[in-house]
Design an enzyme around this catalytic site. Structure first.
Site, PDB file in Angstrom:
ATOM      1  N   SER A 157       0.813  -1.226   0.000  1.00 58.35           N
ATOM      2  CA  SER A 157       0.000   0.000   0.000  1.00 58.35           C
ATOM      3  C   SER A 157       0.842   1.270   0.000  1.00 58.35           C
ATOM      4  O   SER A 157       0.364   2.337  -0.385  1.00 58.35           O
ATOM      5  CB  SER A 157      -0.888   0.032   1.254  1.00 58.35           C
ATOM      6  OG  SER A 157      -1.854  -0.978   1.201  1.00 58.35           O
ATOM      7  N   ARG A 160     -11.295   4.268  -8.703  1.00 55.41           N
ATOM      8  CA  ARG A 160     -11.837   3.644  -7.487  1.00 55.41           C
ATOM      9  C   ARG A 160     -13.364   3.662  -7.486  1.00 55.41           C
ATOM     10  O   ARG A 160     -13.994   2.760  -6.920  1.00 55.41           O
ATOM     11  CB  ARG A 160     -11.291   4.359  -6.241  1.00 55.41           C
ATOM     12  CG  ARG A 160      -9.887   3.910  -5.907  1.00 55.41           C
ATOM     13  CD  ARG A 160      -9.257   4.665  -4.764  1.00 55.41           C
ATOM     14  NE  ARG A 160      -7.901   4.155  -4.517  1.00 55.41           N
ATOM     15  CZ  ARG A 160      -6.927   4.847  -3.966  1.00 55.41           C
ATOM     16  NH1 ARG A 160      -7.136   6.094  -3.565  1.00 55.41           N
ATOM     17  NH2 ARG A 160      -5.736   4.301  -3.779  1.00 55.41           N
ATOM     18  N   GLU A 217      -7.014  -1.859  -5.628  1.00 57.34           N
ATOM     19  CA  GLU A 217      -7.120  -0.409  -5.902  1.00 57.34           C
ATOM     20  C   GLU A 217      -7.065   0.415  -4.611  1.00 57.34           C
ATOM     21  O   GLU A 217      -7.723   1.437  -4.468  1.00 57.34           O
ATOM     22  CB  GLU A 217      -8.362  -0.092  -6.733  1.00 57.34           C
ATOM     23  CG  GLU A 217      -8.253  -0.743  -8.106  1.00 57.34           C
ATOM     24  CD  GLU A 217      -8.674   0.122  -9.263  1.00 57.34           C
ATOM     25  OE1 GLU A 217      -8.785   1.340  -9.100  1.00 57.34           O
ATOM     26  OE2 GLU A 217      -8.864  -0.450 -10.350  1.00 57.34           O
ATOM     27  N   THR A 262     -11.354  12.884  -4.921  1.00 53.56           N
ATOM     28  CA  THR A 262     -10.518  12.020  -4.074  1.00 53.56           C
ATOM     29  C   THR A 262     -11.317  11.493  -2.879  1.00 53.56           C
ATOM     30  O   THR A 262     -11.334  10.278  -2.614  1.00 53.56           O
ATOM     31  CB  THR A 262      -9.285  12.809  -3.565  1.00 53.56           C
ATOM     32  OG1 THR A 262      -8.597  13.345  -4.688  1.00 53.56           O
ATOM     33  CG2 THR A 262      -8.355  11.938  -2.756  1.00 53.56           C
TER      34      THR A 262
END
Ligand code: CAA
Length: 382
Positions: free
Chosen positions: A132, A243, A363, A313
């Protein structure tokens, strides 16, 4: 506020995807899952229907769809098979760095011939040690005249064994952390690029995943996306775009779980009546329906936000995180509704649980989504 009434064009896209999912994908989902088979013939048909390069502008041969339209399609596909859907939409993830970071000349040179035929591309960010922590990646890009030499290894790369094009993130100087990360486009035939064995996965078994190794891979400077050090921003902005469709993918899996559970509850009798008449089952179904409705609305809201020019985001992380958590829980409740039969591979719901699990991980693991959400949130209070 967004208006979520769909246009006639959006309805027809959704209908087309639903028909393809139910007639071409669903009948093969269990077999591909069991055998871990990559159904090339189904993916080829998806390409022919324009379902594979959804985000690529039409001028470069893609479908040129907004994020909301992508989500409508992805939810329908995932209702039939999460794994196949992962492979069908992986090009969107892999090509987004070119869409965001490429010059018009690079887009024409890479996207147009790619979209003109049935091809796969892979997004090469994750590494075995970094996971990550994308900013810590170690794949090196050393400048050598008018080329770079790439050395390193990527892991968990969707469609890698089948790809003809790779978007690759490497660092020109690991000490610079994310400021050294640079993005490149690398064709499959480039010497020194090899893919590993197909990983044996818990779910998404119709999709293919492997490592990608780079050993002295020579990439012309003209195939670099943006400048040196622009790669981390390109990767993050790519994930902001992609995403949200993962939220739709998770919603599709959850909807399939509810559909199976509700239909089963009407047929299955216990204590002298269909189990749908037991309150315990009704509460489960009602809770599942609420989670799915919320997941779909959050996903559509994130898509609407991005389609209206925002980075999205915060909204895309909320949608991906909520919908994937919901999908796991809904699939679990579907198994519980089936009881012992739900645990058997002969019935469709245990696959949904295995497929839902990955949506919490890929993702960006949901722990990362919560980090992003908290950072975006706290910014508003600083
Ligand atoms: N857009 C643009 N820039 C961004 C950004 C965004 N969304 N997010 C961060 N940045 C910028 C920041 O502004 C900062 O730049 P400045 O210093 O110039 O301001 C820089 O990037 C570094 O940001 P952070 O300090 O937030 O970086 P970090 O190291 O703390 O990491 C992270 C941030 C969000 C945790 C990131 O590492 C991350 O998203 N990790 C998960 C990676 C991931 O999703 N991997 C999955 C790969 S795809 C896959 O799953 C495979 C597949 O095939 C399906």
């Amino acid at each position: 506020m967004p208006d979520f009434s769909l246009s006639a064009e959006q309805e027809s896209l959704r209908d087309m995807a639903r028909k393809f999912a139910r007639t071409e994908m669903a009948p093969h989902a269990a077999e591909c899952d069991k055998a871990a088979r990559f159904p090339d013939e189904i993916y080829r048909k998806a390409y022919e229907l324009g379902l594979m390069n959804l985000n690529v502008p039409t001028e470069y041969g893609g479908s040129g769809l907004g994020v909301l339209e992508q989500c409508l399609i992805v939810e329908e596909l995932a209702h039939a098979c999460g794994g196949m859907t992962t492979s069908v939409i992986a090009n969107c993830l892999a090509l987004e760095p070119i869409i965001l970071g490429g010059t018009p000349e690079q887009k024409e040179r890479f996207l147009t011939p790619f979209c003109a035929q049935y091809h796969f591309a892979s997004f090469c960010l994750t590494e075995p040690a970094g996971g990550s922590d994308a900013g810590s990646l170690k794949t090196r890009a050393r400048k050598d005249g008018d080329h770079y030499l790439l050395d390193g290894e990527k892991c968990f790369i969707t469609n890698a064994p089948h790809a003809s094009l790779y978007t690759v993130f490497a660092t020109v100087d690991p000490d610079l952390r994310y400021k050294g990360i640079t993005a490149f486009v690398v064709p499959r035939e480039t010497e020194g690029l090899t893919t590993g064995k197909d990983e044996e996965k818990m779910g998404h078994r119709a999709s293919s995943t492997s490592t990608v190794r780079f050993e002295g891979v020579r990439v012309p400077v003209v195939d670099r996306l943006g400048g040196e050090g622009d790669g981390f921003s390109i990767a993050m902005r790519t994930l902001d775009q992609t995403r949200t469709p993962i939220g739709a993918l998770a919603t599709g899996i959850a909807q399939a779980a509810l559909d199976h559970a509700a239909a089963y509850s009407l047929k299955r009798h216990s204590f002298g009546k269909p189990i749908s008449e037991h309150q315990a089952i009704q509460i489960k179904l009602a809770n599942m329906a609420q989670s799915i409705h919320a997941a779909r609305l959050l996903t559509w809201h994130a898509a609407w936000t991005i389609d209206h020019g925002s980075k999205g985001t915060l909204e895309s992380s909320i949608a991906k995180c909520f919908a994937s958590d919901a999908a796991l829980h809904v699939a679990d409740e579907a198994i519980q509704t089936f009881g012992g039969y739900g645990y058997m591979k002969e019935y469709p719901v245990e696959k949904l649980l295995r497929d839902a699990k990955l949506t919490q991980i890929y993702e960006g693991a949901n722990e990362i989504q919560r980090t992003v959400i908290a950072r975006e949130l706290l910014r508003q209070y600083a």
